[in-house]
Design a protein around this motif. Sequence first.
Motif, mmCIF file in Angstrom:
data_model
loop_
_atom_site.group_PDB
_atom_site.id
_atom_site.type_symbol
_atom_site.label_atom_id
_atom_site.label_comp_id
_atom_site.label_asym_id
_atom_site.label_seq_id
_atom_site.Cartn_x
_atom_site.Cartn_y
_atom_site.Cartn_z
ATOM 1 N N GLU A 126 -58.848 -30.290 -14.759
ATOM 2 C CA GLU A 126 -58.386 -30.729 -13.129
ATOM 3 C C GLU A 126 -57.377 -29.684 -12.726
ATOM 4 O O GLU A 126 -57.272 -29.100 -11.564
ATOM 5 C CB GLU A 126 -57.967 -32.069 -13.086
ATOM 6 C CG GLU A 126 -59.078 -32.991 -13.036
ATOM 7 C CD GLU A 126 -58.658 -34.508 -12.403
ATOM 8 O OE1 GLU A 126 -59.513 -35.209 -12.000
ATOM 9 O OE2 GLU A 126 -57.620 -34.799 -12.651
ATOM 10 N N THR A 127 -56.148 -29.492 -13.418
ATOM 11 C CA THR A 127 -54.987 -28.451 -13.136
ATOM 12 C C THR A 127 -55.826 -27.152 -12.732
ATOM 13 O O THR A 127 -55.367 -26.202 -11.708
ATOM 14 C CB THR A 127 -54.176 -28.452 -14.178
ATOM 15 O OG1 THR A 127 -53.575 -29.857 -14.471
ATOM 16 C CG2 THR A 127 -52.780 -27.700 -13.616
ATOM 17 N N SER A 128 -56.552 -26.674 -13.666
ATOM 18 C CA SER A 128 -57.275 -25.415 -13.565
ATOM 19 C C SER A 128 -58.026 -25.265 -12.112
ATOM 20 O O SER A 128 -57.833 -24.405 -11.572
ATOM 21 C CB SER A 128 -58.212 -25.050 -14.559
ATOM 22 O OG SER A 128 -57.404 -24.584 -15.761
ATOM 23 N N LYS A 129 -58.702 -26.421 -11.764
ATOM 24 C CA LYS A 129 -59.514 -26.400 -10.619
ATOM 25 C C LYS A 129 -58.581 -26.481 -9.335
ATOM 26 O O LYS A 129 -58.987 -25.861 -8.374
ATOM 27 C CB LYS A 129 -60.557 -27.794 -10.679
ATOM 28 C CG LYS A 129 -61.583 -28.022 -9.239
ATOM 29 C CD LYS A 129 -62.438 -26.763 -9.151
ATOM 30 C CE LYS A 129 -63.368 -26.867 -8.047
ATOM 31 N NZ LYS A 129 -63.891 -25.780 -7.872
ATOM 32 N N LEU A 130 -57.628 -27.318 -9.538
ATOM 33 C CA LEU A 130 -56.448 -27.573 -8.331
ATOM 34 C C LEU A 130 -56.027 -25.786 -8.147
ATOM 35 O O LEU A 130 -55.644 -25.660 -6.965
ATOM 36 C CB LEU A 130 -55.226 -28.304 -8.755
ATOM 37 C CG LEU A 130 -55.658 -29.618 -8.772
ATOM 38 C CD1 LEU A 130 -54.413 -30.380 -9.352
ATOM 39 C CD2 LEU A 130 -56.027 -30.343 -7.539
ATOM 40 N N SER A 189 -54.101 -37.535 -13.905
ATOM 41 C CA SER A 189 -55.039 -37.265 -13.136
ATOM 42 C C SER A 189 -54.914 -36.478 -11.702
ATOM 43 O O SER A 189 -53.730 -36.888 -11.401
ATOM 44 C CB SER A 189 -55.978 -38.555 -12.821
ATOM 45 O OG SER A 189 -55.065 -39.197 -12.125
ATOM 46 N N ALA A 190 -55.577 -35.841 -11.120
ATOM 47 C CA ALA A 190 -55.357 -35.679 -9.871
ATOM 48 C C ALA A 190 -54.919 -36.389 -8.827
ATOM 49 O O ALA A 190 -54.266 -36.475 -7.777
ATOM 50 C CB ALA A 190 -56.591 -34.534 -9.340
ATOM 51 N N ASP A 191 -55.884 -37.735 -9.060
ATOM 52 C CA ASP A 191 -55.403 -38.883 -8.316
ATOM 53 C C ASP A 191 -53.952 -39.194 -8.080
ATOM 54 O O ASP A 191 -53.400 -39.563 -7.055
ATOM 55 C CB ASP A 191 -56.234 -39.740 -8.872
ATOM 56 C CG ASP A 191 -56.256 -41.257 -8.025
ATOM 57 O OD1 ASP A 191 -56.054 -41.054 -6.817
ATOM 58 O OD2 ASP A 191 -56.209 -42.394 -8.651
ATOM 59 N N THR A 201 -64.937 -31.305 -10.345
ATOM 60 C CA THR A 201 -64.918 -31.358 -8.993
ATOM 61 C C THR A 201 -63.786 -32.318 -8.547
ATOM 62 O O THR A 201 -63.485 -33.422 -9.022
ATOM 63 C CB THR A 201 -66.300 -31.661 -8.124
ATOM 64 O OG1 THR A 201 -66.600 -32.859 -8.618
ATOM 65 C CG2 THR A 201 -67.264 -30.712 -8.465
ATOM 66 N N ILE A 202 -62.918 -31.998 -7.302
ATOM 67 C CA ILE A 202 -62.053 -32.924 -6.900
ATOM 68 C C ILE A 202 -62.092 -32.833 -5.298
ATOM 69 O O ILE A 202 -62.163 -31.614 -4.831
ATOM 70 C CB ILE A 202 -60.587 -32.257 -7.294
ATOM 71 C CG1 ILE A 202 -60.454 -32.043 -8.783
ATOM 72 C CG2 ILE A 202 -59.576 -33.324 -6.837
ATOM 73 C CD1 ILE A 202 -59.316 -31.287 -9.339
#
Length: 360
Positions: free
Chosen positions: A126-130, A176-178, A340-341
């Motif tokens: 998720e960090t990579s996606k952000l 989490s991204a949340d 996906t986020i």
Amino acid sequence: MQGQPHIQTGARVAPPAVSAAARRFGVLPMPNLAWTPEVARETAHLYEKVKQIIPPVEWPFHAPYVKAINALKKERNAVILAHNYQTPEIYNCVADVVGDSLQLAKLAAKSDADIIIQGGVHFMAETSKLLNPDKTVLIPDSRAGCSLAESITGADVRALRQRYPGVPVVAYVNTSADVKAEVDICCTSSNAVKVVESLGADTVIFLPDRFLAANVARQTKVKIIAWRGACEVHERFTADELKRYRADDPSITILAHPECPPEVVDVSDFAGSTAAMIDYVKAKKPRRVLMVTECSMADNVATETQGVEFVRPCNLCPHMKRITLPKILDSLVYLKEEVTIEPGLAARARRSVQRMIDLV
Ligand code: 13P
Ligand code: SF4
């Protein structure tokens, strides 16, 4: 019509699920995975790197995957980011970049690959996606979680803010991204004290790791309000077990991760992030080292430091171990599993990660 097979006319058979990434890049044929003299020849230089850790009898199982993954990475313009806890065949033979959480986050931000494959757990992907919202980020097994990330939700952070109005919130990247979307700034184990002090506040909420929070609190005057999470790998180490090792060999060097309880850190010679532990061993080359952390760390450092004896009272991280060579190959062939986020949430979460990266 007894005995006749029942044929349901007009029945609709669901097509196999094709991810958005597979539609974008296309699915490739699965490469041949036979162990042949050609595979042995082409992977011999990689076996050299891991021969102290992986017995010769096991290499024929890994080598066809290693060859196929390295070829498909080029074809896909993909990069594999592997955390220091990944198994030696991933860390040494297919990863393009290895490191601790901070290093992987920084390198993810600089990547110019089309596809990022995360060798690590879900919060890392998720960090990579952000940091790469326009790139395709894949995690070979989306069930690779983390007991820290699972201990808290965005709603919990909102409740903390109501309970402690005006108190800034620092989140360990193991969230989490949340959760990242609700906090002021992120930190990793290598910059936690600096991040806490950067806020200029008397009191800071630090989540979700109560042991990292306690270890940080001892290094700063800032009052820390901690969440109750813990790493299921590091909370199991005890000071008594380390004292027994020390009694057996008083000159042993003990290195601990700061997710361990403070009394475990007290018995250690050094506490630091996984990258800091590796740097310590490379720089000081102690005769005998006890790595108080996940099992694969000692294996991976051993491949890079000849002459150091490793004692391994290690605990396995079951989440990290979900990532395997066959699953990485599946990711490259079928483009699964895509991370996906939701864009609004991602924008808020990215701010917390970027604020940390800008600081350190
Ligand atoms: P590092 O940032 O030190 O690599 O730690 C991440 C982690 O999950 C340790 O358990
Ligand atoms: Fe999470 Fe602990 Fe595994 Fe690290 S070792 S990923 S903190 S459960």
